[in-house]
Design a protein around this motif. Structure first.
Motif, PDB file in Angstrom:
ATOM      1  N   PRO A 181       0.811  -1.235   0.000  1.00 35.44           N
ATOM      2  CA  PRO A 181       0.000   0.000   0.000  1.00 35.44           C
ATOM      3  C   PRO A 181       0.839   1.277   0.000  1.00 35.44           C
ATOM      4  CG  PRO A 181      -0.857  -1.576   1.577  1.00 35.44           C
ATOM      5  CD  PRO A 181       0.459  -2.109   1.139  1.00 35.44           C
ATOM      6  N   LEU A 182       2.052   1.209   0.556  1.00 39.90           N
ATOM      7  CA  LEU A 182       2.907   2.392   0.628  1.00 39.90           C
ATOM      8  C   LEU A 182       3.635   2.671  -0.690  1.00 39.90           C
ATOM      9  CD1 LEU A 182       4.546   1.684   4.116  1.00 39.90           C
ATOM     10  CD2 LEU A 182       2.631   3.225   3.629  1.00 39.90           C
ATOM     11  N   ILE A 183       3.750   1.639  -1.555  1.00 38.79           N
ATOM     12  CA  ILE A 183       4.577   1.743  -2.760  1.00 38.79           C
ATOM     13  C   ILE A 183       3.753   1.838  -4.026  1.00 38.79           C
ATOM     14  CG2 ILE A 183       6.276   0.501  -4.164  1.00 38.79           C
ATOM     15  CD1 ILE A 183       7.387  -0.668  -1.581  1.00 38.79           C
ATOM     16  N   GLU A 184       2.694   1.039  -4.107  1.00 33.74           N
ATOM     17  CA  GLU A 184       1.920   0.886  -5.343  1.00 33.74           C
ATOM     18  C   GLU A 184       1.423   2.237  -5.875  1.00 33.74           C
ATOM     19  OE1 GLU A 184       1.380  -1.767  -8.149  1.00 33.74           O
ATOM     20  OE2 GLU A 184       1.992  -2.367  -6.138  1.00 33.74           O
ATOM     21  N   GLY A 185       1.694   2.509  -7.172  1.00 32.02           N
ATOM     22  CA  GLY A 185       1.219   3.719  -7.835  1.00 32.02           C
ATOM     23  C   GLY A 185       2.002   4.971  -7.525  1.00 32.02           C
ATOM     24  N   ARG A 186       3.126   4.846  -6.821  1.00 29.15           N
ATOM     25  CA  ARG A 186       3.903   6.034  -6.438  1.00 29.15           C
ATOM     26  C   ARG A 186       5.348   5.945  -6.947  1.00 29.15           C
ATOM     27  NH1 ARG A 186       1.805   6.282  -0.116  1.00 29.15           N
ATOM     28  NH2 ARG A 186      -0.404   6.607  -0.607  1.00 29.15           N
ATOM     29  N   THR A 187       5.528   5.287  -8.061  1.00 30.06           N
ATOM     30  CA  THR A 187       6.874   5.061  -8.589  1.00 30.06           C
ATOM     31  C   THR A 187       7.610   6.370  -8.846  1.00 30.06           C
ATOM     32  OG1 THR A 187       6.169   2.991  -9.608  1.00 30.06           O
ATOM     33  CG2 THR A 187       8.193   3.995 -10.448  1.00 30.06           C
ATOM     34  N   VAL A 188       6.967   7.293  -9.573  1.00 30.67           N
ATOM     35  CA  VAL A 188       7.615   8.567  -9.929  1.00 30.67           C
ATOM     36  C   VAL A 188       7.996   9.346  -8.679  1.00 30.67           C
ATOM     37  CG1 VAL A 188       7.328  10.768 -11.124  1.00 30.67           C
ATOM     38  CG2 VAL A 188       6.395   8.677 -12.130  1.00 30.67           C
ATOM     39  N   LEU A 189       7.098   9.384  -7.721  1.00 30.58           N
ATOM     40  CA  LEU A 189       7.339  10.130  -6.474  1.00 30.58           C
ATOM     41  C   LEU A 189       8.515   9.519  -5.707  1.00 30.58           C
ATOM     42  CD1 LEU A 189       6.142  12.472  -4.761  1.00 30.58           C
ATOM     43  CD2 LEU A 189       4.823  10.726  -3.522  1.00 30.58           C
ATOM     44  N   ILE A 190       8.525   8.175  -5.611  1.00 31.12           N
ATOM     45  CA  ILE A 190       9.599   7.501  -4.866  1.00 31.12           C
ATOM     46  C   ILE A 190      10.949   7.732  -5.533  1.00 31.12           C
ATOM     47  CG2 ILE A 190      10.505   5.236  -4.211  1.00 31.12           C
ATOM     48  CD1 ILE A 190       7.579   4.330  -3.834  1.00 31.12           C
ATOM     49  N   VAL A 191      10.987   7.585  -6.864  1.00 29.57           N
ATOM     50  CA  VAL A 191      12.256   7.757  -7.602  1.00 29.57           C
ATOM     51  C   VAL A 191      12.749   9.195  -7.494  1.00 29.57           C
ATOM     52  CG1 VAL A 191      13.302   7.747  -9.902  1.00 29.57           C
ATOM     53  CG2 VAL A 191      11.820   5.863  -9.207  1.00 29.57           C
ATOM     54  N   THR A 192      11.829  10.172  -7.601  1.00 34.90           N
ATOM     55  CA  THR A 192      12.210  11.588  -7.533  1.00 34.90           C
ATOM     56  C   THR A 192      12.788  11.936  -6.168  1.00 34.90           C
ATOM     57  OG1 THR A 192      10.461  12.150  -9.113  1.00 34.90           O
ATOM     58  CG2 THR A 192      11.400  13.950  -7.816  1.00 34.90           C
ATOM     59  N   PHE A 193      12.063  11.575  -5.111  1.00 34.21           N
ATOM     60  CA  PHE A 193      12.548  11.865  -3.755  1.00 34.21           C
ATOM     61  C   PHE A 193      13.846  11.110  -3.467  1.00 34.21           C
ATOM     62  CE2 PHE A 193       8.374  13.699  -2.819  1.00 34.21           C
ATOM     63  CZ  PHE A 193       8.740  14.747  -1.995  1.00 34.21           C
ATOM     64  N   SER A 194      13.929   9.878  -3.953  1.00 35.00           N
ATOM     65  CA  SER A 194      15.142   9.094  -3.751  1.00 35.00           C
ATOM     66  C   SER A 194      16.338   9.765  -4.411  1.00 35.00           C
ATOM     67  CB  SER A 194      14.949   7.681  -4.316  1.00 35.00           C
ATOM     68  OG  SER A 194      16.115   6.914  -4.142  1.00 35.00           O
ATOM     69  N   PHE A 195      16.146  10.260  -5.640  1.00 37.58           N
ATOM     70  CA  PHE A 195      17.235  10.932  -6.348  1.00 37.58           C
ATOM     71  C   PHE A 195      17.679  12.195  -5.609  1.00 37.58           C
ATOM     72  CE2 PHE A 195      18.267  14.397  -9.362  1.00 37.58           C
ATOM     73  CZ  PHE A 195      19.503  13.922  -9.792  1.00 37.58           C
ATOM     74  N   ILE A 196      16.720  12.983  -5.140  1.00 39.64           N
ATOM     75  CA  ILE A 196      17.050  14.234  -4.436  1.00 39.64           C
ATOM     76  C   ILE A 196      17.816  13.931  -3.141  1.00 39.64           C
ATOM     77  CG2 ILE A 196      16.081  16.226  -3.212  1.00 39.64           C
ATOM     78  CD1 ILE A 196      13.756  16.139  -5.266  1.00 39.64           C
ATOM     79  N   ILE A 197      17.296  12.974  -2.375  1.00 37.93           N
ATOM     80  CA  ILE A 197      17.922  12.648  -1.085  1.00 37.93           C
ATOM     81  C   ILE A 197      19.337  12.104  -1.292  1.00 37.93           C
ATOM     82  CG2 ILE A 197      17.819  11.077   0.889  1.00 37.93           C
ATOM     83  CD1 ILE A 197      14.717  11.331   0.666  1.00 37.93           C
ATOM     84  N   TRP A 198      19.487  11.164  -2.259  1.00 39.22           N
ATOM     85  CA  TRP A 198      20.802  10.565  -2.487  1.00 39.22           C
ATOM     86  C   TRP A 198      21.787  11.583  -3.066  1.00 39.22           C
ATOM     87  CZ3 TRP A 198      22.694   6.749  -0.093  1.00 39.22           C
ATOM     88  CH2 TRP A 198      21.933   5.635   0.239  1.00 39.22           C
ATOM     89  N   SER A 199      21.316  12.497  -3.890  1.00 37.29           N
ATOM     90  CA  SER A 199      22.202  13.527  -4.449  1.00 37.29           C
ATOM     91  C   SER A 199      22.718  14.450  -3.351  1.00 37.29           C
ATOM     92  CB  SER A 199      21.467  14.347  -5.516  1.00 37.29           C
ATOM     93  OG  SER A 199      21.097  13.545  -6.608  1.00 37.29           O
ATOM     94  N   LEU A 200      21.822  14.834  -2.435  1.00 33.31           N
ATOM     95  CA  LEU A 200      22.233  15.693  -1.320  1.00 33.31           C
ATOM     96  C   LEU A 200      23.225  14.969  -0.405  1.00 33.31           C
ATOM     97  CD1 LEU A 200      18.809  17.355  -0.415  1.00 33.31           C
ATOM     98  CD2 LEU A 200      20.789  18.459  -1.512  1.00 33.31           C
TER      99      LEU A 200
END
Length: 766
Positions: free
Chosen positions: A232-251
Motif C-alpha cells: 500500500p505504501l509503494i503501489e502507484g507512487r513510482t515517480v514520487l519515490i524515484v524523484t525523492f530518492s534521487f534528491i535525497i541521495w544527491s544531497l
C-alpha cells in the motif's frame, strides 16, 4: 523370514525419507558449489576496480547475501511448477525428477568451477528440471503405449518458454544496456572523473544510488513474501519515490564529497556490491535449494495423505506454499561461509576480470574464426560511423576516452586496477537493476548472464578491447557464452539420463549415483588443490622487477636454477618413459613442458613493461634480460621437442629402442642431469667464477659423447638391419640434446661475461 520381510517393507517405506535426507545433503553441497561459481556475479566489479579492500568486499557481499536469502521465497515456485505440470506426476515419479536434478546439478557446476569458467546456475537448474521431467514423461507414455506428442501435456510450456526466452534475451539486453550506459557515463565524466566539479559526482551518485536502492529494495521486494505488507505504501507512487530518492541521495552524495571528503564512487561500489549480492541471493537461491524444498514439501503432503506413493498425484505443488524462514537463513549462512573460504570462487572471478581489464593481461583464450571476423566487422562499422559524425564532435568524444597516465613505483605496474571506479559503478548499477526487475516478475533470470554480459558491454564501450586484445577478449566471451549453451544441452541430457537410471535401478541406482558424485567431487577437489599448489610451487618462474643490471642478475639467476631443475625432470621422465615404453611418464613430461613454456611466455609478455619501467641509466639490463629469456626459451623448446617426439613414438606403438641405443641414451642422460646440477649450483650460490674452466670442460666432453653416439648410430644404420622410425627418433633426440647443451652454454656465457664486467667496474671504482 517374517522379520526379513518386515524389514524390507520398512526400507521400502523409508526409501523416500532417505531420498529427502540425501537431497538435503545435496542442497548443502550445491550451495557451496553454486556460490563458488556465482561469486563472480557480485564480486568482479569491486575486486576489479580495487575500490575497497578484499576483506571489506567480502563483508559487504556477505551482508547482502544474508538479507537476499530472506527475499527469495517467492521464486521457489519455479522449482515446483515453473517447468512441468505437477498434477501429471505421482509422488514416486516427482521425487525421481528432483533427485536426478540435484545429482546432475552439483556435478555439472563443479565441473565448470574446476575449469574456472563462470556458468549459469539458472540455466543448469531450468534445463535439468526440463530434462528430468521429459524423461519421466516419456517413461510414463511408453508404459501406457501413448504418443510421443503427449509429452507436452506434462510440461508447463508457457512458463518454461517464458523463462528460457527471458534467459536468452538477457544476454542481448544486458550487453546492450551495459554498453549504452557506460558510453554515456564515460562521455560525460571521462577518465578524469575525480577532477570534475563536486556537483557532478553528487548527481552521478544520486542517479546510481537511487537506481540501485529503488530496484533492489522496492522492485526486488515484489518477489518476496514481505511485499504484501508494504505494497500500500509503494503501489502507484513510482515517480514520487524515484524523484525523492534521487534528491535525497544527491544531497547525501554532495555531503559525502564536500564535508566528509570521501570518494562517492567508492560508496556507490560498496552499496552496489551489497545490492547485487542481495539480488543474487534473492534470485538464485531457488537454483540451489528450490528443488530439495519442493521435494520435502511433496514428501510431507504424501505422508499426510496416507496413499501409496505411486497413486498420490502432486496437485499440491500447484498451490503457493511459503518457504520456512529457517531454511532460508541456513542457506544464507552456508552461502556466506562459502564466499569466505572458497578458493574456486576466486578462480572464476579472475576469468571475468581478465576479460574486462582496461590494461594488458595474460590472455587466456586463443582467437578463432568467429572472433576475428567479429572484430573486423566492428572495425569497419566504427570507420563508417566516424565518417557520419562531425570531426569536431568526434574529437571531443575521443578526448573523454583518453586515459590519464598513472605514476607507479618500480615493480608496481601490475597493481593497477583492471578498470576504474566509473565502470565498476555502472556494472553494479545496471546489473542490479536488470536482476531485480526479473525478480519482481518472478523470472529466475540468469544472474551470471546479466552480470557477465553487462561487464563485457561496459568493457567494449569503454574501449578496453583495443587492437592488442580485442580478438582474444571476443574469443573469451564467445567461449563463455558457448559454455552456457553447452551447459543447457548437458543439463537436459544428463538429468534425463539420470532420471531414467533411477527409475530403472531404484534405491540401488541412487546409492551408486550418490557414491559416484562423492568420488567425482573429491577427485576434482584434490585436483584443484594440487593445481593450486603447483601454481604456488617454489619452482615457478618470477617476473623481473629490478631496474639495475645487478638486480636482474639476481632475479633471473633464480629463474635459471628453477628452469634447469624442471628441465632435468622432463628429460629424465622422457628417457625413462621412452626406454620402458611408459606412456604415462611421457605424458607427464609433456605436461611439465607445457607448464614451463607457459610461464616463459608470461615472462616474454612482461618484457614490454620491464623495459618501459627502466631508467635510462639501466638500459643494459633490458638487453641482458631479453637474452636470458631467449636462452631459457631455447632450453624449453629443446626439451619440448625431445618429450614430444618420444611420446609420439611410443603412442604410435613403434618398435622399442635397441639395447645399445638405450644404454647410450641413459649414459648421456646421466651426464646431462649431472651437468644441470652443476650449473644449478653455480646459479644458486652465485659463484659465476666456476663457469670456466670446470663446467665448460664438462660441457665439451658431453658434446663429444653425443657426437660419438651419433657416429655409432650412423655405422649401425649402414651395417645392421635397423628400424627407420627408431633411427629417426634416435638422431632427433641426440641432435636436440646438442642444441639443449649449447643453449645452456649461451646462458653461462651471458652470466660469466656480465660477472666479469661487474668485477672490472668494481676494480676501477677501488
Amino acid at each position: 523370514m517374517i522379520r526379513l520381510l518386515v524389514g524390507t517393507v520398512l526400507i521400502m517405506d523409508n526409501i523416500y525419507f532417505l531420498m529427502i535426507v540425501a537431497l538435503a545433503f545435496l542442497a548443502i553441497a550445491d550451495l557451496i558449489v553454486g556460490v563458488s561459481n556465482d561469486a563472480v556475479n557480485f564480486l568482479n566489479s569491486a575486486i576489479g576496480s580495487k575500490a575497497i579492500s578484499f576483506r571489506t568486499i567480502i563483508i559487504v557481499a556477505s551482508l547482502g547475501i544474508a538479507c537476499g536469502a530472506l527475499f527469495s521465497s517467492g521464486l521457489m515456485e519455479v522449482a515446483r511448477k515453473g517447468i512441468f505440470v505437477p498434477s501429471e506426476f505421482m509422488f514416486s515419479e516427482i521425487i525421481i525428477i528432483f533427485m536426478a536434478v540435484m545429482i546432475t546439478d552439483i556435478l555439472l557446476l563443479d565441473f565448470f568451477n574446476t575449469l574456472g569458467m563462470p556458468t549459469s546456475t539458472t540455466v543448469s537448474i531450468v534445463f535439468e528440471l526440463l530434462g528430468a521431467a521429459v524423461a519421466m514423461a516419456l517413461i510414463k507414455i511408453g508404459a501406457n503405449d501413448g504418443s510421443f506428442s503427449e509429452v507436452l501435456n506434462y510440461i508447463n510450456t508457457i512458463k518454461a518458454t517464458e523463462i528460457i526466452l527471458g534467459i536468452l534475451l538477457s544476454v542481448v539486453i544486458a550487453f546492450s544496456v551495459g554498453a549504452a550506459v557506460q558510453y554515456v557515463s564515460r562521455v560525460l565524466l571521462s577518465f578524469n572523473f575525480e577532477k570534475k566539479a563536486n556537483w557532478v559526482g553528487a548527481v552521478f551518485g544520486g542517479i546510481a544510488l537511487s537506481a540501485i536502492t529503488y530496484f533492489i529494495f522496492v522492485k526486488g521486494l515484489q518477489g518476496s513474501d514481505f511485499y504484501t505488507e508494504i505494497e500500500p505504501l509503494i503501489e502507484g507512487r513510482t515517480v514520487l519515490i524515484v524523484t525523492f530518492s534521487f534528491i535525497i541521495w544527491s544531497l547525501l552524495s554532495y555531503l559525502v564529497i564536500t564535508v566528509f571528503k570521501q570518494n562517492i564512487y567508492k560508496l556507490i561500489i560498496a552499496v552496489g556490491t551489497f545490492a547485487l549480492a542481495l539480488a543474487f541471493a534473492g534470485n538464485d537461491l531457488v537454483n540451489f535449494i528450490g528443488v530439495p524444498i519442493a521435494a520435502w514439501q511433496s514428501y510431507e503432503a504424501w505422508v499426510a495423505s496416507g496413499m501409496p506413493a505411486t497413486e498420490f498425484a502432486m496437485d499440491v505443488l500447484d498451490e503457493k506454499v511459503p518457504t520456512p524462514t529457517i531454511f532460508l537463513l541456513i542457506a544464507g549462512l552456508i552461502m556466506v561461509l562459502t564466499l569466505w573460504f572458497s578458493s574456486k570462487a576466486k578462480k572464476v572471478v579472475k576469468t571475468s576480470i581478465d576479460l574486462s581489464s582496461q590494461e594488458a593481461t595474460q590472455e587466456r583464450f586463443s582467437p578463432n574464426f568467429l572472433s576475428r571476423n567479429l572484430v573486423r566487422f566492428t572495425l569497419l562499422a566504427s570507420k563508417y560511423t566516424s565518417t557520419v559524425i562531425p570531426d569536431s564532435i568526434q574529437k571531443k568524444i575521443d578526448k573523454q576516452f583518453v586515459k590519464p597516465s598513472i605514476a607507479l613505483s618500480r615493480g608496481k605496474t601490475h597493481d593497477l586496477p583492471a578498470f576504474d571506479l566509473v565502470r565498476a559503478a555502472v556494472n553494479l548499477m545496471v546489473a542490479s537493476m536488470l536482476i531485480s526487475i526479473a525478480t519482481s516478475m518472478k523470472l529466475p533470470l540468469s544472474t551470471t548472464y546479466v552480470t557477465f554480459m553487462v561487464a563485457m558491454g561496459t568493457s567494449l564501450a569503454d574501449r578496453a578491447w583495443g587492437a592488442e586484445s580485442a580478438v582474444y577478449r571476443v574469443a573469451g566471451v564467445l567461449n563463455v557464452i558457448g559454455g552456457w549453451f553447452f551447459t543447457a544441452i548437458c543439463a537436459f541430457v544428463a538429468a534425463g539420463t539420470v532420471a531414467y537410471l533411477i527409475d530403472l535401478g531404484g534405491g540401488t541406482m541412487i546409492a551408486v549415483l550418490l557414491l559416484l558424485a562423492i568420488l567425482l567431487l573429491t577427485r576434482n577437489y584434490i585436483k584443484h588443490v594440487k593445481k593450486t599448489r603447483e601454481v604456488r610451487a617454489e619452482d615457478s618462474l618470477i617476473k623481473a622487477e629490478s631496474n639495475s643490471i645487478h638486480g636482474v642478475i639476481e632475479e633471473t639467476a633464480d629463474n635459471i636454477s628453477k628452469s634447469l631443475k624442471r628441465v632435468g625432470k622432463i628429460i629424465n621422465n622422457t628417457m625413462v618413459g621412452l626406454i620402458n615404453q611408459d606412456l604415462d611418464a611421457l605424458k607427464k613430461a609433456k605436461n611439465m613442458v607445457v607448464k614451463l613454456e607457459s610461464e616463459i611466455e608470461e615472462l616474454q609478455n612482461d618484457i614490454f613493461y620491464f623495459i618501459k619501467d627502466l631508467d635510462d641509466s639501466y638500459l643494459n639490463a633490458s638487453k641482458f634480460y631479453i637474452d636470458v629469456i631467449g636462452s631459457i626459451q631455447d632450453v624449453a623448446q629443446s626439451s619440448s621437442f625431445i618429450a614430444n617426439v618420444s611420446h609420439k613414438h611410443v603412442n604410435n606403438n613403434h618398435k622399442v629402442l635397441k639395447k645399445k641405443q638405450a644404454e647410450e641414451l641413459l649414459a648421456i642422460n646421466h651426464r646431462l642431469i649431472k651437468l644441470f646440477d652443476q650449473i644449478r649450483e653455480v646459479f644458486e650460490t652465485r659463484t659465476f667464477d666456476r663457469i670456466f674452466p670446470p663446467i665448460m670442460e664438462e660441457k665439451q666432453a658431453l658434446l663429444e659423447s653425443v657426437q660419438e653416439s651419433i657416429q655409432k648410430q650412423v655405422e649401425r644404420t649402414r651395417t645392421e638391419d635397423s628400424s627407420p622410425k627408431n633411427t629417426t627418433l634416435y638422431f632427433s633426440i641426440l641432435l636436440e640434446t646438442k642444441d639443449l647443451i649449447m643453449a645452456n652454454m649461451n646462458i653461462l656465457n651471458l652470466y660469466y661475461e656480465e660477472h666479469q664486467r661487474s668485477k672490472e667496474l668494481l676494480d676501477l671504482d677501488e
